[in-house]
Enzyme design. Structure first.
Site, PDB file in Angstrom:
ATOM      1  N   SER A  50       0.833  -1.198   0.000  1.00 60.77           N
ATOM      2  CA  SER A  50       0.000   0.000   0.000  1.00 60.77           C
ATOM      3  C   SER A  50       0.873   1.255   0.000  1.00 60.77           C
ATOM      4  O   SER A  50       1.739   1.406  -0.863  1.00 60.77           O
ATOM      5  CB  SER A  50      -0.975  -0.046   1.177  1.00 60.77           C
ATOM      6  OG  SER A  50      -2.001   0.913   1.020  1.00 60.77           O
TER       7      SER A  50
ATOM      8  N   ASP B  62      -8.437  -6.018  -5.576  1.00 61.17           N
ATOM      9  CA  ASP B  62      -8.070  -4.884  -4.726  1.00 61.17           C
ATOM     10  C   ASP B  62      -8.767  -3.638  -5.256  1.00 61.17           C
ATOM     11  O   ASP B  62      -8.347  -3.056  -6.253  1.00 61.17           O
ATOM     12  CB  ASP B  62      -6.549  -4.697  -4.736  1.00 61.17           C
ATOM     13  CG  ASP B  62      -6.086  -3.646  -3.736  1.00 61.17           C
ATOM     14  OD1 ASP B  62      -6.939  -2.891  -3.230  1.00 61.17           O
ATOM     15  OD2 ASP B  62      -4.872  -3.589  -3.462  1.00 61.17           O
TER      16      ASP B  62
ATOM     17  N   HIS C  54      -6.800  -6.060  -0.632  1.00 60.70           N
ATOM     18  CA  HIS C  54      -5.646  -5.221  -0.310  1.00 60.70           C
ATOM     19  C   HIS C  54      -4.838  -5.899   0.801  1.00 60.70           C
ATOM     20  O   HIS C  54      -4.896  -5.491   1.960  1.00 60.70           O
ATOM     21  CB  HIS C  54      -6.168  -3.851   0.122  1.00 60.70           C
ATOM     22  CG  HIS C  54      -5.149  -2.763   0.113  1.00 60.70           C
ATOM     23  ND1 HIS C  54      -4.464  -2.383  -1.021  1.00 60.70           N
ATOM     24  CD2 HIS C  54      -4.685  -1.968   1.115  1.00 60.70           C
ATOM     25  CE1 HIS C  54      -3.650  -1.387  -0.718  1.00 60.70           C
ATOM     26  NE2 HIS C  54      -3.758  -1.126   0.574  1.00 60.70           N
TER      27      HIS C  54
END
Length: 811
Positions: free
Chosen positions: A377, A497, A528
């Site tokens: 991320s 995601d 994610h």
């Protein structure tokens, strides 16, 4: 279970013997054995390091069955030869597989094939001595039932404990091209330094000092130089969750008309900001001894795994975080500068100090100047940003679920589009959440006014009013500098995601496709998430092979052994396929024309007709959906005459007679009109057909999966099949109808006038089964992502002039 191992390095018998000697499975004693059974008995004796007496070890061997009638101890004591099936009966049990549950003693090779475990080469039905040595070598590289190699399993039981303090053992110790856990994790050195960055983002007349937390092997104190795994995490020093929540924007606001403007790319290209830089702090003294330490870091389990294998780990949160200088900027060049400042220090090219007083400099004297960046991320995003600078010392990036262009994170096609699950979040919210200087009351008191001014500037420049691409977003587009990448890349992303959407990794993959760097891509079926503790793929081994090659310079053929692309299958559980590319330019395309409720072949005659839907919902229904987005999604894709029937268009293909493997970026060409001078369209591509599909969130299989000997742990997980569902969303996309040309030019939109519109959906890789139907849903308000104005907007589509184009591959 199904096992896929991509990181087993093919090894000659001579090399296998050398490596078995290096890890103490072979020595002068057992090399003199002349019967295979004696050698295998000795291997097993050594494989129970937790038992120190021969009688107890013998008991363990007797608890394994060699044949349906004979246990392992009895068999190896009374036979000279080792049949292949006996070897694998014993091996499967040592790997944790259960007799009669996972395999049959009458046919272990059938289980080896079914589970996809490697079987060593052999010419006959029994192993020769050399074949047995090779078979044991291969077994040590083989995954057990919990997704670890057998050697890693032995490691967690203390196999390498005697080697940790054995000066005759080389460090790092390499087996099958991968670093092994021969470093003492009870003696790791924890220290803090403050790196002086070439920037002054808080404008106090001094270069920003950035806190870095270092964990390195104790062996470095004796002169060993080690590589570094560096994770740049803005969350590392704490977050302001309540402040971020308070700043979150209201998304129940109307879409507004934009003034048409022939904006050019030059108009929105970010300009380099050059401000005078304060002088560097003078270095009057240098030391190799840090002045600060720390207790427990906010660690990343993949990094923990490598701490036991001789890699140092560095965590830094960057500008505007607790114990560092500067202000948060959310992804702009200033944040990139602060990210690479740590790399420059690790590579010997920048100054750090022992304290914030900056009186004593301290070099990274223990570093071998070879750095990898890791993280998911925002963490992986900063790794991508760093790579696009070409900074010296950064050898490779392992970025998971990373942003490559912040516009593609918070916007889409001239619209404000939230990352999935976070309606109302934006660049300013993220900046506030990560401005952890605010956690120190005294520090925040001194910087508060500057921070509020900075935060207001971010809020204004991110422009939630138009959603257009502008200079703010251009400054946060790392793809512009992808040509500068010199580090090798291992990219990981989830095909489901919807936080950092797949477009981010796809655009980066296409940008680096022709660069002279080694690049690999892994696409999984998750959201994610991290995938380093999954049972069905040897991801940790892949990373070990990769880092051992990249940072230790070991010629283990990682660059050729690992496939270019690995993609998890969405139909068969625990199945990963190797591919030469993803979204290749040469992919064929299947075309569908839009007819009333149908997707049809281009050859079908389509009468001229238009179809319409209205975006405005009854107030009660609208309010309900704002709090139950899952119900909105179900109604959107569900039966034709449900609550969303008049508020979306649904087109389905004929039932497929063969599987169709979508691969790449579906596109849609439409002629569309709307009854007002404003509008948006959203699209979802859907798999229709009853099936038990993989869940997008992994299922925990086992808690406390060891990463070393009496060291840290991770949770074993896997994607498992969920209950039968009638549909599955494949991919989606959005577009402001005033941004038909691009994301920065505002086009005129006259009410009730048809315009051509071409939309590229998020990229995908998806197997659509025979017997299913491909569906396209066209709607407007996306309750999970777009603004929700509930306006009286009537949309019309010209069917004869509209089509869906789906790139695909053949297996």
């Amino acid at each position: 279970m199904r096992n896929q191992q991509f990181a087993i390095r093919p090894t000659t018998l001579d090399q296998a013997r050398v490596e078995l000697q290096q890890i103490h499975f072979l020595d002068d004693t057992n090399l003199s054995f002349t019967t295979p059974s004696d050698l295998l008995r000795d291997f097993y004796d050594r494989s129970w390091p937790e038992y120190t007496t021969s009688s107890v070890v013998a008991q363990q061997l007797s608890n394994l069955m060699a044949t349906p009638e004979t246990d392992g101890l009895t068999y190896l004591t009374t036979h000279e030869q080792v049949p292949v099936d006996v070897f694998y009966n014993l091996a499967l049990q040592r790997l944790g597989f259960a007799v009669d549950l996972d395999f049959q003693l009458t046919d272990p090779l059938a289980a080896m094939t079914k589970i996809q475990l490697p079987v060593a080469d052999h010419e006959g039905t029994t192993f020769t001595l050399n074949e047995l040595m090779n078979a044991w070598y291969v077994l040590l590289t083989t995954h057990n039932k919990t997704g670890q190699t057998f050697l890693d399993q032995l490691t967690t039981h203390g196999y390498f404990a005697p080697l940790i303090h054995d000066n005759s053992v080389p460090k790092p110790l390499i087996f099958n091209g991968k670093a092994q856990a021969v470093f003492d994790t009870t003696q790791l050195i924890h220290e803090v330094v403050y790196v002086e960055s070439p920037q002054d983002t808080d404008h106090d007349g001094h270069r920003d000092l950035l806190k870095a937390e270092i964990i390195r092997p104790a062996e470095t104190a004796n002169g060993l130089k080690v590589p570094v795994l560096y994770t740049a995490s803005p969350y590392n020093q704490g977050t302001n969750d309540e402040a971020g929540e308070a700043l979150t924007h209201n998304v129940n606001v109307p879409l507004t008309a934009k003034q048409p403007a022939a904006t050019t790319l030059a108009d929105v290209t970010a300009e380099s900001v050059t401000t005078p830089l304060p002088d560097a702090r003078p270095v009057t003294a240098t030391t190799h001894t840090a002045a600060e330490t720390f207790a427990r870091e906010q660690s990343y389990t993949l990094n923990d795994y490598f701490l036991a294998r001789g890699f140092a780990v560095v965590y830094a949160a960057g500008i505007g975080t607790k114990d560092s200088d500067g202000l948060r900027t959310t992804g702009d060049p200033e944040e990139t500068t602060s990210t690479i400042a740590i790399i420059e220090w690790l590579a010997g090219n920048r100054t750090a100090f022992t304290t914030r007083n900056a009186t004593q400099a301290i070099p990274a004297w223990w570093s071998n100047h070879q750095v990898a960046m890791t993280g998911r991320s925002y963490l992986g995003t900063l790794a991508t940003a760093a790579a696009t600078t070409g900074v010296a010392g950064l050898k490779t990036v392992i970025s998971e679920a990373a942003i490559s262009n912040w516009y593609d994170y918070y916007r889409d096609g001239g619209l404000v589009v939230a990352p999935g699950g976070f309606p109302g979040e934006d660049a300013d919210v993220l900046a506030e959440e990560t401005f952890s200087r605010q956690l120190l009351a005294g520090d925040y008191h001194r910087i508060q006014e500057k921070w509020q001014h900075q935060l207001a500037a971010i809020t204004q420049n991110q422009d939630r009013v138009t959603g257009n691409y502008n200079r703010f977003w251009d400054a946060r587009n790392y793809l512009k500098n992808a040509k500068n990448i010199k580090a090798d890349l291992l990219l990981v992303h989830g095909l489901n995601d919807w936080n950092v959407k797949p477009r981010n990794v796809n655009n980066l993959w296409r940008a680096v496709r022709d660069l002279p760097v080694t690049k690999k891509l892994i696409l999984h079926q998750g959201q994610h998430i991290y995938i380093n503790a999954f049972r069905s793929i040897d991801y940790t081994d892949i990373v070990n092979l990769w880092l051992t090659h990249e940072l230790l310079g070991v010629d283990n053929h990682a660059e050729t052994l690992l496939p270019n692309v690995i993609i998890q299958d969405n139909v068969t559980p625990e199945t990963w396929q190797a591919y030469p590319d993803w979204d290749a330019p040469s992919n064929p395309v299947q075309h569908f024309n839009l007819q009333a409720d149908e997707l049809v072949a281009p050859s079908d005659h389509i009468p001229a007709a238009a179809t319409s839907f209205n975006d405005q919902l009854p107030v009660d229904q609208f309010n309900h959906y704002t709090h139950h987005i899952d119900e909105w999604q179900a109604d959107l894709l569900g039966d034709k005459h449900n609550a969303m029937f008049k508020h979306r268009l649904l087109f389905k293909s004929a039932v497929l007679t063969d599987d169709l493997v979508l691969d790449g970026r579906p596109t849609i060409d439409l002629q569309v009109a709307v009854n007002q001078p404003l509008g948006l369209l959203s699209f979802q591509l859907v798999d229709y057909g009853d099936a038990k599909r993989l869940g997008v969130s992994p299922t925990p299989l086992r808690i406390r999966l060891d990463e070393g000997y009496r060291w840290r742990e991770d949770n074993l997980r896997e994607f498992t099949v969920a209950a039968t569902t009638p549909w599955k969303m494949i991919t989606k996309g959005h577009r402001n109808l005033q941004n038909r040309t691009n994301a920065y030019q505002v086009d005129e939109l006259k009410p009730n006038t048809f315009y051509d519109l071409s939309v590229t959906l998020q990229p995908t890789h998806y197997r659509l089964l025979a017997g299913h139907q491909l569906g396209l849903v066209i709607y407007a308000t996306d309750f999970g992502m777009t603004v929700r104005g509930n306006q009286d907007l009537q949309y019309s589509i010209q069917l004869g002039q509209s089509a869906l184009h789906v790139p695909f591959i053949t297996d």
